[in-house]
Write a protein that holds these residues in place. Structure first.
Motif, PDB file in Angstrom:
ATOM      1  N   TYR A  40       0.833  -1.204   0.000  1.00  0.00           N
ATOM      2  CA  TYR A  40       0.000   0.000   0.000  1.00  0.00           C
ATOM      3  C   TYR A  40       0.862   1.246   0.000  1.00  0.00           C
ATOM      4  CZ  TYR A  40      -3.129  -3.766   0.726  1.00  0.00           C
ATOM      5  OH  TYR A  40      -3.782  -4.943   0.546  1.00  0.00           O
ATOM      6  N   VAL A  41       2.023   1.144   0.664  1.00  0.00           N
ATOM      7  CA  VAL A  41       2.970   2.262   0.609  1.00  0.00           C
ATOM      8  C   VAL A  41       3.432   2.445  -0.839  1.00  0.00           C
ATOM      9  CG1 VAL A  41       5.176   3.124   1.428  1.00  0.00           C
ATOM     10  CG2 VAL A  41       3.707   1.797   2.969  1.00  0.00           C
ATOM     11  N   GLU A  83       1.918   1.673  -3.541  1.00  0.00           N
ATOM     12  CA  GLU A  83       0.845   2.234  -4.374  1.00  0.00           C
ATOM     13  C   GLU A  83       0.757   3.754  -4.200  1.00  0.00           C
ATOM     14  OE1 GLU A  83      -2.612  -0.063  -3.363  1.00  0.00           O
ATOM     15  OE2 GLU A  83      -2.228  -1.524  -4.966  1.00  0.00           O
ATOM     16  N   GLN A  84       0.989   4.224  -2.965  1.00  0.00           N
ATOM     17  CA  GLN A  84       0.987   5.665  -2.735  1.00  0.00           C
ATOM     18  C   GLN A  84       2.146   6.322  -3.473  1.00  0.00           C
ATOM     19  OE1 GLN A  84      -1.528   7.242  -1.200  1.00  0.00           O
ATOM     20  NE2 GLN A  84      -2.404   5.193  -1.079  1.00  0.00           N
ATOM     21  N   ILE A  85       3.308   5.661  -3.432  1.00  0.00           N
ATOM     22  CA  ILE A  85       4.470   6.208  -4.133  1.00  0.00           C
ATOM     23  C   ILE A  85       4.177   6.256  -5.631  1.00  0.00           C
ATOM     24  CG2 ILE A  85       6.897   5.801  -4.720  1.00  0.00           C
ATOM     25  CD1 ILE A  85       7.262   4.637  -1.925  1.00  0.00           C
ATOM     26  N   ALA A 126       1.307   6.558  -7.120  1.00  0.00           N
ATOM     27  CA  ALA A 126       0.391   7.656  -7.424  1.00  0.00           C
ATOM     28  C   ALA A 126       1.141   8.983  -7.401  1.00  0.00           C
ATOM     29  CB  ALA A 126      -0.744   7.665  -6.401  1.00  0.00           C
ATOM     30  N   SER A 127       1.993   9.157  -6.388  1.00  0.00           N
ATOM     31  CA  SER A 127       2.725  10.414  -6.265  1.00  0.00           C
ATOM     32  C   SER A 127       3.678  10.603  -7.457  1.00  0.00           C
ATOM     33  CB  SER A 127       3.450  10.421  -4.919  1.00  0.00           C
ATOM     34  OG  SER A 127       4.720  10.953  -5.051  1.00  0.00           O
ATOM     35  N   ILE A 147      -1.219   5.805 -12.447  1.00  0.00           N
ATOM     36  CA  ILE A 147      -1.781   5.469 -11.132  1.00  0.00           C
ATOM     37  C   ILE A 147      -2.261   4.022 -11.088  1.00  0.00           C
ATOM     38  CG2 ILE A 147      -3.645   6.020  -9.517  1.00  0.00           C
ATOM     39  CD1 ILE A 147      -3.410   8.903 -10.459  1.00  0.00           C
TER      40      ILE A 147
END
Lengths: 513, 360
Positions: B157-158, B160-162, B164-165, B278
């Motif tokens: 999940y981390v 996935e955030q990276i 997206a960023s 994304i």
């Protein structure tokens, strides 16, 4: 019941007639019949797998027989569960205790009762019974703080509170020091005088000769004989048990060689909450010598073995082979240096249960036998190494391809110890080499250890079995609560001296009746 | 009461047959599910399993098969090595993402240069990205005895955030009119991972997956390290006794599975996917767990299982468009496959007994 039966067994407390129990692939008990008289200490004797446990489980209501019947106090007896057996007057002390370490003695006993009385009354009863039978025990002590001998007393007192007519004891002395054994035997004799019968399971023949009035020998599920142990020699009973003539290990005289293994002031903290810390251990073993380390399990045996095998590393300057400091070397490096170890637990430690004997031969033989070159395994060579172990140590197995766990305990132990001996160690350390092994395999293993020493290797035998140590050791020392006593020559040691070296009876003897 | 009783010796025949039986049972149960959804079950099963291989449009689907199977096999091979040792990397999805980001980032740094060395460098950094992401649970386990299952899973999940960023920020295409997503790496010649043989769908990821299968086979059957991995899974104490360093094994197993997942992500990015966006990750990292077990953690089994699961992906998509099946039903279908496999596995090792428990 026919009149004939009732006259034949009218005096017996418990009569077994033709008890048979089969499991898939094995007949555990085959038509076993014998009788236990009131006030008799009756030994049940046999090797591992002879069917002792199954027979006892039938008497205690844990297993239902396939055929045959039991008569208890003149009435048919077929307990459906242990509760029924206890209600009838049969109690059992198991080899492995079922006690909660965090609870007190009285709480543990109350847990096993159907209708426990108030704690104060129960504590008073525990005191009465324990004093009456010479087994002093403080009802409010926490079980976790008790020695193995004291824990066994909790189990015995738990049984005695039921006023049983038949008390079954499964290998009761395996966890006791010689002094603790004496205390236990006094208790059992007192019970016997009061008319309680005891069914005593053991394979220690001298004990049985000392204590028992009758002995029934089982072999491969069949009753071989019921005899009077006082009239038989230990050797004759052993041969009944095994079915063949036993060989006594031979020792050859040898010269004192140079020091092969030395441990210098080794101290290690306990590896876990339930482990034992090693305290200031020093020893030297010479080439050609067998050093015995005696002691009751749980006093640091496993920790010392791990410190020698390299599974547990030590501060530098504490473990030496010849003059090389191997304290911080792992298992592979120690093997390369000639220090080989056979741990106590066969399945899961010395051998991988689901893997074949070939893979298990590779497990420790890789470096010294050259079974792998630049990382690639030579399976042909590993196979012939496994075959060589099987041939030389008479391991009974259909082939080297079968899984380790399909071998019997004795056969796997021969394989595991053979695997190390075949690698020509300079120093071999074995922990409980004949634990749970049948008598003939045990004799073969002891002989192999003596032969290895005769060829100039230094051998360290860690064992609970004092008879074994006396049989094969040159020098003896005791491991007690993580401390190692100074070694003394084994020849001429008496059981009492050994007992004192093992830490006496853990503060129990002064209370003996 | 129902109890499971261990069979004395599990039959080898059954052990070999269970995957096929599990597939068959999935077809039946899946057919039932489709029937309940009001779709023609036989046609749905045929659309999923038959048409992609032998139907009218098979020429298109067959190429897709290798495209989908390559990342699954590549990741599953890495996971299986750890699983054999009892080291559970559940976070391949995260390593897949980070491998793609790091490798893709290196590729974008060279834009618009050309040179033969750029693609190998990009591939290398793809592997390093996945490896580094897997080193987090590895080092935490070795140093602090954390549970690698939880740590590797949460790091997905981390990642996935990276992702997206990155798609919105650092790696966003400067010429993309503000739309999220990076430049197209498959359109940039120096980093493109093209179809090597026309019509087969075989790109460099397929080559890498094939090599991984061969190497894993040799590792597990002939190499000392593979032997140590198996012993550690079977009997950890025996492994330590024989001289295996458990910490080193954790680092190796998580490292290799992370690197292979990173490679899979990189080949996907530079080939079929094209750009960092994304929704770049498609769940290959999780599906690969099913592939690893369906293939019985054996390299050749994993190759076959990867092809089979790829088939359900492609057939599932076809069924979605042709028959209007909901996309979730394809996930349920794959879930059934794992369920039946585990159930058959249990039944080949145990038998069911009814009645009161007897202490033996």
């Amino acid at each position: 019941m026919t009149t004939e039966d009732s006259t034949a067994h009218s005096t017996a407390l418990l009569t077994l007639e033709g008890l048979t129990k089969a499991y898939p692939g094995v007949v555990a008990n085959d038509d076993v019949s014998f009788a236990i008289q009131p006030g008799e200490v009756h030994a049940l004797l046999g090797e591992n797998g002879a069917g002792k446990s199954t027979l006892v489980k039938m008497i205690y209501g844990l297993v239902a027989p396939d055929a045959g019947r039991m008569i208890f106090k003149g009435a048919p007896y077929a307990p459906a569960e242990p509760r029924a057996a206890r209600a009838a007057g049969v109690a059992m002390v198991f080899q492995h205790f079922s006690l909660f370490e965090a609870l007190s003695v009285a709480e543990n006993i109350a847990l096993g009762m159907e209708h426990p009385p108030r704690m104060r009354d129960l504590a008073a009863r525990i005191r009465d019974v324990s004093e009456a039978y010479g087994l002093p025990l403080d009802p409010f002590r926490v079980v976790g703080d008790l020695s193995a001998g004291e824990r066994q007393r909790v189990e015995i007192i738990r049984c005695l509170l039921q006023n049983p007519q038949l008390l079954i004891m499964d290998e009761p002395t395996s966890v006791l020091t010689p002094q603790e054994v004496d205390i236990l035997f006094k208790t059992l004799e007192k019970l016997k005088i009061e008319g309680t019968s005891i069914l005593y399971i053991s394979h220690k023949l001298e004990e049985i000769r000392r204590l028992c009035d009758a002995a029934t020998v089982l072999r491969l599920g069949k009753k071989i004989a019921t005899c009077n142990p006082q009239e038989e020699t230990a050797r004759a009973m052993a041969e009944m048990m095994v079915g063949t003539v036993l060989q006594v290990p031979e020792r050859k005289a040898h010269d004192e060689g140079p020091v092969a293994l030395s441990i210098r002031e080794l101290s290690l903290p306990a590896p876990s909450e339930f482990g034992t810390a090693l305290k200031d251990i020093s020893l030297e073993v010479r080439k050609g010598e067998v050093l015995g380390i005696g002691g009751v399990a749980g006093n640091g045996q496993d920790e010392l073995t791990a410190a020698l095998s390299g599974e547990q590393l030590s501060p530098s300057g504490s473990v030496f082979i010849r003059n090389d400091d191997l304290s911080t070397a792992g298992p592979a490096q120690r093997r390369a240096a000639g220090l080989l170890v056979a741990p106590e637990e066969r399945l899961g430690h010395a051998a991988a249960p689901a893997m074949s004997l070939i893979e298990n031969a590779l497990l420790t033989g890789r470096t010294r036998e050259g079974l792998a070159r630049s990382g690639l395994i030579n399976w042909t060579k590993s196979g012939s190494f496994a075959d060589a172990i099987i041939a030389r140590f008479d391991v009974r197995t259909p082939s080297a391809r079968v899984a380790a766990r399909s071998l019997s305990g004795g056969n796997l132990q021969k394989f595991v110890i053979g695997r190390e001996i075949m690698q020509r160690p300079d120093v071999l350390v074995v922990n409980q080499p004949t634990w749970g092994v049948d008598a003939s395999a045990a004799a073969a293993i002891r002989q192999a250890l003596l032969d290895l020493a005769a060829k100039g290797a230094a051998v360290v035998v860690i064992s609970q079995d004092l008879d074994e140590l006396m049989e094969i050791c040159d020098r003896f020392c005791a491991l007690n609560e993580g401390r190692l006593s100074a070694p003394v020559p084994a020849a001429g040691l008496t059981v009492e001296q050994i007992g004192l070296m093992l830490g006496g009876a853990h503060d129990m003897h002064e209370a003996t009746a | 009461m129902i109890r499971l009783e261990r069979r004395p010796a599990p039959s080898r025949l059954w052990a070999a047959l269970t995957p096929a039986l599990a597939v068959f049972a999935t077809m039946i149960a899946g057919g039932l599910m489709f029937a309940l959804l009001g779709k023609p079950p036989v046609e749905a099963i045929r659309t999923i399993f038959w048409d992609p291989l032998f139907g009218e449009f098979a020429f298109y689907y067959r190429g897709q098969l290798l495209v989908k199977a390559a990342p699954l096999v590549l990741i599953a091979i890495g996971l299986s090595i750890g699983f054999r040792a009892g080291i559970w990397n559940i976070g391949a999805e995260g390593q897949y993402i980070i491998g793609a980001i790091l490798g893709g980032g290196v590729g974008l740094a060279f834009y618009p240069m050309t040179g033969w060395y750029i693609f190998p460098l990009v591939v290398l950094f793809g592997a390093i990205g996945g490896w580094a992401w897997a080193m987090i649970p590895a080092l935490l386990r070795v140093k602090f005895n954390t549970n690698e299952i939880l740590v590797s899973l949460l790091l997905v999940y981390v990642a996935e955030q990276i992702l997206a960023s990155m798609s919105l920020g650092l790696l966003r295409n400067p010429d993309g009119n503000g739309f999220p997503g990076s430049r197209n790496l498959s359109a940039y010649e120096a980093t493109a991972n093209p179809e090597l043989i026309a019509g087969t769908g075989a790109h460099w990821g397929v080559v890498a997956a094939t090599i991984a299968v061969i190497f894993a086979y040799i590792l597990m059957t002939r190499h000392v390290l593979g032997f140590q991995i198996k012993v550690s899974g079977e009997a950890p104490r025996a492994a330590r006794f024989s001289g295996v360093n458990p910490d080193r094994l954790v680092i190796f197993c998580l490292g290799i599975s992370g690197a292979l997942a990173g490679l899979a992500g990189l080949f996907e990015l530079t080939g079929p996917a094209g750009q960092i966006s994304i929704d770049f990750n498609q769940g290959y990292g999780f599906t690969a767990i099913i592939v690893a077990f369906l293939g019985r953690l054996h390299p050749v089994g994993i190759l076959l299982a990867g092809l089979l699961i790829a088939l359900t992906y492609i057939g599932g998509e076809a069924a979605q468009t042709n028959l209007g099946l909901p996309s979730a039903s394809i996930d349920a279908f794959q879930g059934m496959l794992l369920f039946f496999l585990l159930a058959m596995d249990t039944l080949s090792n145990f038998r069911i007994r009814f009645g009161r428990a007897k202490v033996a």
